[in-house]
Write an enzyme that holds these catalytic residues in place. Structure first.
Site, PDB file in Angstrom:
ATOM      1  CD  GLU A 150      20.020  23.173  -4.599  1.00 35.33           C
ATOM      2  OE1 GLU A 150      19.446  23.464  -3.554  1.00 35.33           O
ATOM      3  OE2 GLU A 150      20.922  23.956  -5.010  1.00 35.33           O
ATOM      4  CD  GLU A 308      19.272  25.795  -8.913  1.00 35.00           C
ATOM      5  OE1 GLU A 308      19.507  26.593  -7.740  1.00 35.00           O
ATOM      6  OE2 GLU A 308      18.427  24.839  -8.994  1.00 35.00           O
TER       7      GLU A 308
END
Ligand code: GLA
Length: 659
Positions: A150, A308
Site C-alpha cells: 500500500e 485485501e
C-alpha cells in the site's frame, strides 16, 4: 495488463507465518486447503526477521513455509518485505524517517516509517529485494511479486530536506526554468517570486494560506515519487525474475487519494487493490462499488485482483462492525461482479499480539470451529464454482469521470465553499446510476468515451482544454453528458478560466455564471420542479440552453439551476446545485432513460452487473428479487429459464445462453 496469475476466481489472504511457531504452519496449510484458499501474500512485514542485522539474512523459515505452501498447492504472491524498515536501519540512519509539514519526525514503533525520496532507504530496500528475487524468483510456488505494501499508506508525502531536494529536481524537469515555475504558480501574488529553484521548499506549515499550485505540484510530485520507488523495485524484479509479473496493492478508496493511480497503471503488470468496507460512511456498499468500478477504470477495463479486504471487523475504525451472516459472500461478489478475478483478505489467522489483534481474519481467535471460518469455507466453495468467469469483462453504458489531480485541486483550502468535496459528487452520482440497475465505468477524462450512452462529469474543477474538446466531440457525435457544478473552473495550473464559469464547459453547456452563491451549512433551497438542494447555488444565465428547473427560493430565486442544450446529435446538461439524494435519483432516472442506458435489474438493493456472458445478481434487500436471465446459475447449479429468483441476502451468477 497481464491476467491474474491464480487459478479460476481464487480466494486468498495475507499470510504472516512469522507470528506463529512452525507447528502451526502445517495446520495452516491443511486449513487453507479445507477453506479453499488458492493464494497467499507472504512476508509483507518480515524485513526485520529476514535481515536481522545489516547484510545478514535468514531465509530458512521462509524456505520452509514456501515449501509447505507449494506442497499444499497454494500459489504465492511474494512480498518484497520492504514495507517497514527494521529498527537497526532507522537507528543507524534516522535520516530515512519521514517528516511532516510542521517539521516533526514520524518515528518508528508503528510501521511504514520511511521517506519515499530517501536514497539510503532505497539502497537498503533494493538490497533485500535482490536477495529475495535471486532466491525465490523462479520458485514454482511464486506466481506474483508484491512490491512493498500500500505505497503511500501512512506516509504518502514527506517534507524533509531530502524530499525538498527531490521536489526541486522534479520541478526543474517539469518547468525547465524558474520563470516558467513562477508563471505556473502565479508567484506575483504575495511576493512569492522565486529567483532560482534552490529557493523552493515543499509546502511546509505556513502562517497563512499556502500557494495552491505549489500544493498541487507537491501532490503530483509525491505521487510520482512513490511510483518512482515502485519502479526501482519492479525493475530489479524484472531483471532477476523475468517470468513472474509484478504489482503492488493500490488503495482505491474514498478516504485515501494521494496517488494518481491512472498514471501508475502503465507500470503495473496487473492492478491489485485493497478495499475495506467503511462503516462510517452513509452508504458503505455504494462506496465499495464505486471503488471497484474505479479500480477497473485504472486497469483499463481488464480484470483486477482484490488483494485485501476484511472477512469481518476492521480494527482501525472507531467501532469494529462485524459482518452479518451472508454479508461476506455478497461483499466478495460485489468485487467479482465488477471485475475482480480473485478475492483476497487480510489476514489468514487473527494475530494474538500487536496493533491489529482485533482485526478480523479467516481463522478468528476462536479458531476454525467457528461460524466465521465456516462462512469463509463456503465462500471458497462459491468462488470455485465461478472459475469460468475469470477473464471476462464488465459491460457498462455509463461513464463517470474521475481525476485525482482534479480532486487534489478541488479540495484545497480557500475555495468558495469548504462544503464542496470532490468525491462527494462522484459517489452520489455513481450510486444514483447503479441504484437504478445500470452499470458505470469510472474512468479518467482522457478515456475513449465513444461507446458510452451517458457520461457524467461530477465537479471536474480542474480540467484541460483537451478534456473539454473531447466532451464536446462526444456530445456532437450523439452522446449525452451531465456536468455538475464547480466544473471546468481552472486549468492544469489551477488558474481561473476567465469570462464566466464554468470556464471550460461554458460553450458546450450554453450557460454563463457570473458569481457563485454557496449556501451555509444547514441552508436549503427549493427548485421549481419540487426538488430540494443544499450547499451550492450560482448566478447562472443561459446563453444557448433550455432551462429545465429554477431555484424557487434561496439567494437567487428564479435563476436557472438545471439546464439542457441540444448539441449536434447529443445533449449537454448542466446541474448548478447539489441536489439531495431523492432528486439526484430522479434526475439520474430521467437522464438514463433519455440516453437509452440499459438497466439490468430492478435497482435499489438489487445489484445486477454483467461480466461477459455472466449476469451477477446480488440481493442486499430482505425480499426475493426477480431478474430476467436465461442459462445456468453457477452458484446453485440450477437452470434458469426466463428469470432468476434471488432470495433476500443471497446471490446468483447466471451463465447466460446468449452473449
Ligand atoms: C491494509 C494493510 C494490512 C492491514 C490491513 C488492515 O490492507 O495492507 O497490512 O493493516 O490494512 O485493515
Amino acid at each position: 495488463m497481464r491476467p491474474i496469475p491464480f487459478d479460476g476466481i481464487a480466494m486468498g489472504c495475507d499470510y504472516n507465518p512469522e507470528q506463529w511457531p512452525p507447528p502451526v504452519w502445517r495446520e495452516d496449510v491443511a486449513l487453507m486447503r479445507e477453506a479453499g484458499v488458492g493464494f497467499v501474500t507472504l512476508g509483507v512485514f518480515s524485513w526485520a526477521l529476514l535481515e536481522p542485522e545489516p547484510g545478514r539474512y535468514d531465509f530458512d523459515w521462509l524456505d520452509e513455509v514456501l515449501g509447505l505452501l507449494h506442497e499444499g498447492g497454494i500459489a504465492v504472491d511474494m512480498a518484497t518485505a520492504t514495507a517497514s524498515p527494521p529498527p537497526w536501519l532507522t537507528t543507524a540512519h534516522p535520516e530515512v524517517l519521514p517528516v511532516d509539514a510542521a517539521g516533526r519526525t514520524l518515528w518508528p514503533g508503528s510501521r511504514q516509517s520511511w521517506c519515499p525520496s530517501s536514497p539510503l532507504f532505497r539502497k537498503h530496500a533494493l538490497r533485500l529485494v535482490e536477495q529475495l528475487a535471486r532466491r525465490y524468483g523462479s520458485h514454482p510456488a511464486v506466481r506474483l511479486w508484491h512490491v512493498s505494501n500500500e505505497l503511500g499508506c501512512h506516509v504518502g508525502k514527506c517534507w524533509c530536506d531530502v524530499s525538498a531536494a527531490a521536489f526541486r529536481r522534479w520541478l526543474a524537469t517539469r518547468y525547465g526554468t524558474v520563470e516558467a515555475l513562477n508563471e505556473a504558480w502565479g508567484t506575483s501574488f504575495w511576493s512569492q517570486r522565486y529567483g532560482s529553484f534552490d529557493e523552493v521548499l515543499p509546502p511546509r506549515l505556513t502562517p497563512a494560506i499556502p500557494n495552491p499550485t505549489h500544493e498541487l505540484d507537491f501532490a503530483r510530485f509525491s505521487s510520482d515519487e512513490l511510483l518512482g520507488y515502485y519502479r526501482a523495485e519492479r525493475d530489479l524484479l524484472r531483471e532477476l525474475s523475468p517470468d513472474v509479473p509484478v504489482t503492488t496493492n493500490l488503495m482505491v478508496t474514498s478516504h485515501q487519494s494521494e496517488q494518481d493511480y491512472f498514471s501508475w497503471a502503465a507500470d503495473l503488470d496487473l492492478v491489485a487493490q485493497d478495499h475495506y468496507l467503511d462503516a462510517r460512511l452513509p452508504h458503505p456498499y455504494a462506496e465499495q462499488a464505486f471503488c471497484a468500478d474505479l479500480t477497473r477504470g485504472v486497469a483499463g477495463g481488464a480484470p483486477w485482483l482484490l488483494m485485501e479486504s476484511a472477512p469481518s471487523a476492521v480494527n482501525w475504525q472507531p467501532v469494529n462492525r462485524a459482518k452479518r451472516p451472508g454479508e461476506l459472500l455478497l461483499d466478495s461478489l460485489r468485487h467479482v461482479a465488477r471485475g475482480a478475478d480473485a478475492v483476497g483478505f487480510f489476514q489468514w489467522r487473527a494475530s494474538l499480539a500487536g496493533a491489529e489483534k482485533f482485526h478480523s481474519a479467516l481463522v478468528p481467535h476462536a479458531g476454525p470451529d467457528s461460524a466465521r471460518f465456516r462462512e469463509v469455507s463456503a465462500l471458497g466453495d462459491a468462488l470455485r464454482r465461478l472459475g469460468e468467469v475469470a477473464g471476462s469483462r464488465v459491460r457498462a453504458d455509463v461513464a463517470l469521470l474521475h481525476d485525482w489531480e482534479a480532486e487534489w485541486a478541488c479540495d484545497l483550502g480557500s475555495h468558495p465553499s469548504s462544503q464542496v468535496r470532490y468525491l462527494d459528487a462522484g459517489l452520489r452520482w455513481h450510486r444514483a446510476v447503479t441504484e437504478l440497475g445500470a452499470t458505470a465505468d469510472v474512468v479518467h477524462p482522457s478515456a475513449d468515451l465513444s461507446a458510452y450512452r451517458l457520461v457524467i462529469v461530477p465537479t471536474l474543477y480542474l480540467c484541460s482544454d483537451a478534456t473539454a474538446a473531447a466532451l464536446e466531440a462526444y456530445v456532437r457525435g450523439g452522446g449525452h453528458v451531465l456536468v455538475t457544478y464547480f466544473s471546468g473552473i481552472v486549468d492544469e495550473n489551477d488558474h481561473i478560466r476567465p469570462g464566466g464559469y464554468p470556464g471550460a464547459f461554458r460553450e458546450l453547456l450554453g450557460v454563463r455564471t457570473e458569481e457563485f452563491a454557496p449556501l451555509l451549512p444547514g441552508e436549503f433551497v427549493s427548485l421549481d420542479d419540487g426538488s430540494t438542494a443544499d450547499t451550492w447555488t450560482e448566478l447562472l444565465t443561459v446563453t444557448d440552453a433550455e432551462v429545465v428547473a429554477r431555484y424557487a427560493d434561496g439567494p437567487l430565486p428564479g435563476t436557472p439551476a438545471l439546464t439542457r442544450r441540444a448539441v449536434g446529435a447529443g445533449t449537454a446538461w448542466y446541474l448548478a446545485t447539489w441536489l439531495d439524494e431523492t432528486a439526484t435519483a430522479e434526475l439520474a432516472d430521467r437522464l438514463t432513460r433519455e440516453a437509452g442506458v440499459v438497466r439490468l435489474g430492478p435497482g435499489g438493493g438489487v445489484e445486477v452487473v454483467r461480466r461477459g456472458r455472466y449476469l451477477f445478481v446480488l440481493n442486499r434487500g430482505p425480499v426475493a428479487a426477480v431478474v430476467r436471465a436465461h442459462g445456468v446459475d453457477l452458484l446453485s447449479g440450477r437452470d434458469v429459464a426466463e428469470s432468476v429468483i434471488v432470495s433476500g441476502g443471497c446471490a446468483a451468477v447466471v451463465r447466460q445462453d446468449e452473449a
